[in-house]
Scaffold this motif. Structure first.
Motif, PDB file in Angstrom:
ATOM      1  N   ALA A  40       0.840  -1.201   0.000  1.00 29.31           N
ATOM      2  CA  ALA A  40       0.000   0.000   0.000  1.00 29.31           C
ATOM      3  C   ALA A  40       0.874   1.251   0.000  1.00 29.31           C
ATOM      4  CB  ALA A  40      -0.920   0.007   1.215  1.00 29.31           C
ATOM      5  N   ILE A  41       0.353   2.329  -0.538  1.00 24.39           N
ATOM      6  CA  ILE A  41       1.074   3.585  -0.617  1.00 24.39           C
ATOM      7  C   ILE A  41       1.485   4.044   0.781  1.00 24.39           C
ATOM      8  CG2 ILE A  41      -1.109   4.857  -0.557  1.00 24.39           C
ATOM      9  CD1 ILE A  41       0.176   7.019  -2.275  1.00 24.39           C
ATOM     10  N   PRO A  42       2.707   4.547   0.947  1.00 23.66           N
ATOM     11  CA  PRO A  42       3.099   5.100   2.248  1.00 23.66           C
ATOM     12  C   PRO A  42       2.183   6.251   2.645  1.00 23.66           C
ATOM     13  CG  PRO A  42       5.014   4.841   0.814  1.00 23.66           C
ATOM     14  CD  PRO A  42       3.808   4.601  -0.035  1.00 23.66           C
ATOM     15  N   THR A  43       1.909   6.378   3.911  1.00 27.29           N
ATOM     16  CA  THR A  43       0.939   7.371   4.349  1.00 27.29           C
ATOM     17  C   THR A  43       1.399   8.802   4.063  1.00 27.29           C
ATOM     18  OG1 THR A  43       1.887   7.214   6.572  1.00 27.29           O
ATOM     19  CG2 THR A  43      -0.070   5.928   6.114  1.00 27.29           C
ATOM     20  N   LEU A  44       2.697   9.066   4.193  1.00 32.88           N
ATOM     21  CA  LEU A  44       3.174  10.426   3.942  1.00 32.88           C
ATOM     22  C   LEU A  44       2.979  10.804   2.478  1.00 32.88           C
ATOM     23  CD1 LEU A  44       4.457  12.702   5.620  1.00 32.88           C
ATOM     24  CD2 LEU A  44       6.667  12.009   4.708  1.00 32.88           C
ATOM     25  N   ASP A  45       3.151   9.832   1.581  1.00 30.39           N
ATOM     26  CA  ASP A  45       2.900  10.090   0.162  1.00 30.39           C
ATOM     27  C   ASP A  45       1.413  10.333  -0.089  1.00 30.39           C
ATOM     28  OD1 ASP A  45       5.589   9.664  -0.172  1.00 30.39           O
ATOM     29  OD2 ASP A  45       5.383   7.726  -1.183  1.00 30.39           O
ATOM     30  N   ALA A  46       0.570   9.557   0.569  1.00 30.52           N
ATOM     31  CA  ALA A  46      -0.874   9.715   0.391  1.00 30.52           C
ATOM     32  C   ALA A  46      -1.359  11.058   0.931  1.00 30.52           C
ATOM     33  CB  ALA A  46      -1.611   8.576   1.094  1.00 30.52           C
ATOM     34  N   LEU A  47      -0.700  11.544   1.979  1.00 33.17           N
ATOM     35  CA  LEU A  47      -1.107  12.798   2.602  1.00 33.17           C
ATOM     36  C   LEU A  47      -1.129  13.954   1.613  1.00 33.17           C
ATOM     37  CD1 LEU A  47      -1.676  14.599   5.123  1.00 33.17           C
ATOM     38  CD2 LEU A  47       0.817  14.723   5.427  1.00 33.17           C
ATOM     39  N   LEU A  48      -0.157  14.007   0.725  1.00 38.11           N
ATOM     40  CA  LEU A  48      -0.034  15.142  -0.188  1.00 38.11           C
ATOM     41  C   LEU A  48      -1.270  15.290  -1.063  1.00 38.11           C
ATOM     42  CD1 LEU A  48       3.704  14.614  -1.210  1.00 38.11           C
ATOM     43  CD2 LEU A  48       2.788  16.408   0.265  1.00 38.11           C
ATOM     44  N   GLY A  49      -1.726  14.189  -1.659  1.00 33.93           N
ATOM     45  CA  GLY A  49      -2.900  14.247  -2.527  1.00 33.93           C
ATOM     46  C   GLY A  49      -4.179  14.526  -1.768  1.00 33.93           C
ATOM     47  N   ILE A  50      -4.294  13.951  -0.584  1.00 34.90           N
ATOM     48  CA  ILE A  50      -5.503  14.150   0.210  1.00 34.90           C
ATOM     49  C   ILE A  50      -5.584  15.585   0.718  1.00 34.90           C
ATOM     50  CG2 ILE A  50      -6.631  13.477   2.374  1.00 34.90           C
ATOM     51  CD1 ILE A  50      -5.629  10.618   1.806  1.00 34.90           C
ATOM     52  N   ARG A  51      -4.460  16.137   1.145  1.00 32.60           N
ATOM     53  CA  ARG A  51      -4.467  17.523   1.612  1.00 32.60           C
ATOM     54  C   ARG A  51      -4.814  18.488   0.483  1.00 32.60           C
ATOM     55  NH1 ARG A  51      -5.045  19.652   6.525  1.00 32.60           N
ATOM     56  NH2 ARG A  51      -6.966  19.898   5.343  1.00 32.60           N
ATOM     57  N   LYS A  52      -4.378  18.168  -0.714  1.00 34.03           N
ATOM     58  CA  LYS A  52      -4.704  19.009  -1.862  1.00 34.03           C
ATOM     59  C   LYS A  52      -6.199  18.968  -2.147  1.00 34.03           C
ATOM     60  CE  LYS A  52      -3.450  19.851  -6.702  1.00 34.03           C
ATOM     61  NZ  LYS A  52      -2.598  19.394  -7.842  1.00 34.03           N
ATOM     62  N   ALA A  53      -6.796  17.775  -1.985  1.00 33.80           N
ATOM     63  CA  ALA A  53      -8.228  17.629  -2.251  1.00 33.80           C
ATOM     64  C   ALA A  53      -9.071  18.244  -1.142  1.00 33.80           C
ATOM     65  CB  ALA A  53      -8.580  16.145  -2.413  1.00 33.80           C
ATOM     66  N   LEU A  54      -8.530  18.263   0.065  1.00 36.90           N
ATOM     67  CA  LEU A  54      -9.250  18.794   1.229  1.00 36.90           C
ATOM     68  C   LEU A  54      -8.404  19.881   1.878  1.00 36.90           C
ATOM     69  CD1 LEU A  54     -10.538  15.485   2.876  1.00 36.90           C
ATOM     70  CD2 LEU A  54     -11.834  17.087   1.465  1.00 36.90           C
ATOM     71  N   PRO A  55      -8.441  21.081   1.336  1.00 39.31           N
ATOM     72  CA  PRO A  55      -7.605  22.164   1.882  1.00 39.31           C
ATOM     73  C   PRO A  55      -7.967  22.474   3.332  1.00 39.31           C
ATOM     74  CG  PRO A  55      -8.539  22.753  -0.261  1.00 39.31           C
ATOM     75  CD  PRO A  55      -9.252  21.523   0.199  1.00 39.31           C
ATOM     76  N   LYS A  56      -7.010  23.041   4.052  1.00 37.20           N
ATOM     77  CA  LYS A  56      -7.292  23.520   5.405  1.00 37.20           C
ATOM     78  C   LYS A  56      -8.422  24.537   5.350  1.00 37.20           C
ATOM     79  CE  LYS A  56      -2.615  22.839   7.319  1.00 37.20           C
ATOM     80  NZ  LYS A  56      -2.928  22.084   8.541  1.00 37.20           N
ATOM     81  N   PRO A  57      -9.253  24.595   6.370  1.00 38.97           N
ATOM     82  CA  PRO A  57      -9.063  24.046   7.721  1.00 38.97           C
ATOM     83  C   PRO A  57      -9.670  22.670   7.952  1.00 38.97           C
ATOM     84  CG  PRO A  57     -10.926  25.530   7.752  1.00 38.97           C
ATOM     85  CD  PRO A  57     -10.407  25.546   6.335  1.00 38.97           C
ATOM     86  N   TYR A  58     -10.069  21.933   6.897  1.00 38.24           N
ATOM     87  CA  TYR A  58     -10.632  20.599   7.135  1.00 38.24           C
ATOM     88  C   TYR A  58      -9.564  19.733   7.810  1.00 38.24           C
ATOM     89  CZ  TYR A  58     -13.280  16.322   6.539  1.00 38.24           C
ATOM     90  OH  TYR A  58     -13.980  15.164   6.791  1.00 38.24           O
ATOM     91  N   PRO A  59      -9.891  19.087   8.937  1.00 38.30           N
ATOM     92  CA  PRO A  59      -8.874  18.335   9.696  1.00 38.30           C
ATOM     93  C   PRO A  59      -8.427  17.059   8.980  1.00 38.30           C
ATOM     94  CG  PRO A  59     -10.738  18.966  11.087  1.00 38.30           C
ATOM     95  CD  PRO A  59     -11.168  19.179   9.670  1.00 38.30           C
TER      96      PRO A  59
END
Length: 426
Positions: free
Chosen positions: A329-348
């Motif tokens: 499975a994809i490393p979590t730190l790598d997955a974080l980048l795409g997910i954060r882009k899709a869900l900009p702050k301030p969404y937790p």
């Protein structure tokens, strides 16, 4: 032991060293792991440290952090740092929570309570495991006013799910963490090699055996049959394991020696603990059951993250279950980048899996995480020195983060952003 700032604690460690005393709990992640391994049985170590398949995902989680470099700023004047943050209306001294780890009672009796007490002492929130060895109510008592959340696995019994949620609310949990990546157990070679699953020994099922709905199902005889499951041959090992099961069941060996309830409870648990039919409909349903914030743990794709939001989730925990479910499975730190882009702050968006040091926390925050979950290292500390071992791991982790952030020129969590790191593509 309340949190001690890094400079003061360094002085204490070095001055104590003048008298020849050194810390019992190692500071380095690899040494911490090695020390824990020496304290644990082969079965406990395999379950705690192991991952799915050939454990490529376990290694990849760590490699991902090694590809991120910190870019420190100088001369920033950091005499009064403050790394507190706010999540779901609650103030946290640091953007850190302890991840839920199942079957901590493999390490020692009342392990979950020892972790809860350590969290209370240091001031770090604890996410109670659905597969704990101690009921959530007792751990909540040990936590005092310290924040606690509850991890939820969606059972085949919707009534049991509702009961867990109601109990979590009643004992002061401030969020529900629905874990969605464990509808089936991953193929874990270490456990398979030893042919060992702790739940069959009555371990890690205290949330169930303390639950009125589960016990009502038990009384109705729902645990009598395990459809399609072969019975083990009767050997001395079988007898020994049945005795261990009865000893682990509430009441102890003497009370349970002639009772069928312990075995029937394990059978019932195995039948209903996880629901492979879990879908987004259950998230909608959960949203109707509670006013508590709901976080979905186990998300690795941006499209799934967006579906979670649509279903009513209040936050996402990016996690591959510490590499224990899908090998490769994809490393979590790598997955974080795409997910954060899709869900900009301030969404937790929180990050779990692979966190081993304060600099890992810094890197995760810089790449968009609002907080991280620390897992195996605190269990290693528990293995070495009980409650004091967990406290030491937490202090070491937070002191490391504090110094890393300050030396990088950051005085607030808000200053730890993508400009503070560089990511190598290979």
């Amino acid at each position: 032991m309340a949190y001690i700032d890094a400079l003061q604690r360094q002085k204490t460690i070095f001055l104590t060293g003048m008298s020849g005393k050194r810390a019992a709990v190692p500071f380095h992640a690899d040494e911490l792991r090695a020390a824990a391994k020496k304290r644990l049985s082969a079965h406990a170590w395999a379950y705690l440290a192991g991952g799915a398949g050939d454990e490529l995902s376990v290694a990849a989680n760590r490699t991902a952090f090694s590809k991120v470099s910190i870019r420190p700023r100088m001369m920033r004047g950091d005499a009064s740092p403050d790394f507190s943050t706010r999540l779901f209306g609650q103030d946290l001294a640091f953007p850190l929570l302890l991840a839920p780890i199942g079957v901590l009672d493999l390490i020692c009796p009342e392990a979950d309570r020892l972790v809860a007490r350590a969290c209370r002492e240091v001031g770090v929130p604890f996410i109670f495991s659905n597969q704990a060895g101690t009921p959530m109510e007792l751990c909540a008592q040990d936590m005092g006013d310290t924040s606690r959340w509850f991890q939820l696995y969606w059972s085949k019994s919707d009534d049991l799910v509702r009961s867990f949620v109601q109990r979590a609310e009643a004992c002061g949990c401030s969020a529900i963490v629905l874990t969605v990546d464990t509808t089936l157990l991953g193929w874990r070679n270490r456990d398979l090699k030893l042919a060992y699953l702790p739940f069959l020994r009555g371990m890690g099922i205290a949330q169930y055996t303390s639950d009125p709905v589960f016990n009502a199902l038990l009384a109705e005889g729902e645990g009598m049959a395990m459809s399609g499951t072969p019975k083990p041959a009767v050997t001395w090992a079988t007898i020994g394991n049945l005795l261990r099961l009865k000893a682990n069941y509430p009441g102890g060996l003497v009370k349970n020696l002639l009772r069928k309830a312990p075995l029937e409870a394990v059978r019932l648990f195995v039948n209903i603990y996880s629901n492979p039919a879990l879908s987004w409909d259950q998230v909608y349903e959960l949203r109707q059951q509670t006013q508590l914030p709901i976080l979905i743990k186990g998300i690795l794709r941006a499209d799934d993250a967006l579906k979670a939001v649509d279903a009513g989730a209040d936050g996402i925990i990016v996690s591959n279950h510490g590499g224990r479910q899908v090998d490769g499975a994809i490393p979590t730190l790598d997955a974080l980048l795409g997910i954060r882009k899709a869900l900009p702050k301030p969404y937790p968006v929180l990050l779990d899996s692979g966190i081993r040091s304060g600099s890992d926390l810094f890197k995760a925050l810089a790449l968009g995480a609002d907080a991280v979950l620390l897992g195996r290292p605190y269990a290693y500390g528990l293995s070495i020195a009980g409650q004091q071992g967990v406290e030491a791991v937490l202090q070491n982790f937070l002191n490391d983060f504090e110094l890393t952030a300050r030396l990088a020129g950051c005085r607030r969590v808000s200053e730890i952003n993508e400009d503070m790191v560089s990511v190598r593509s290979e």
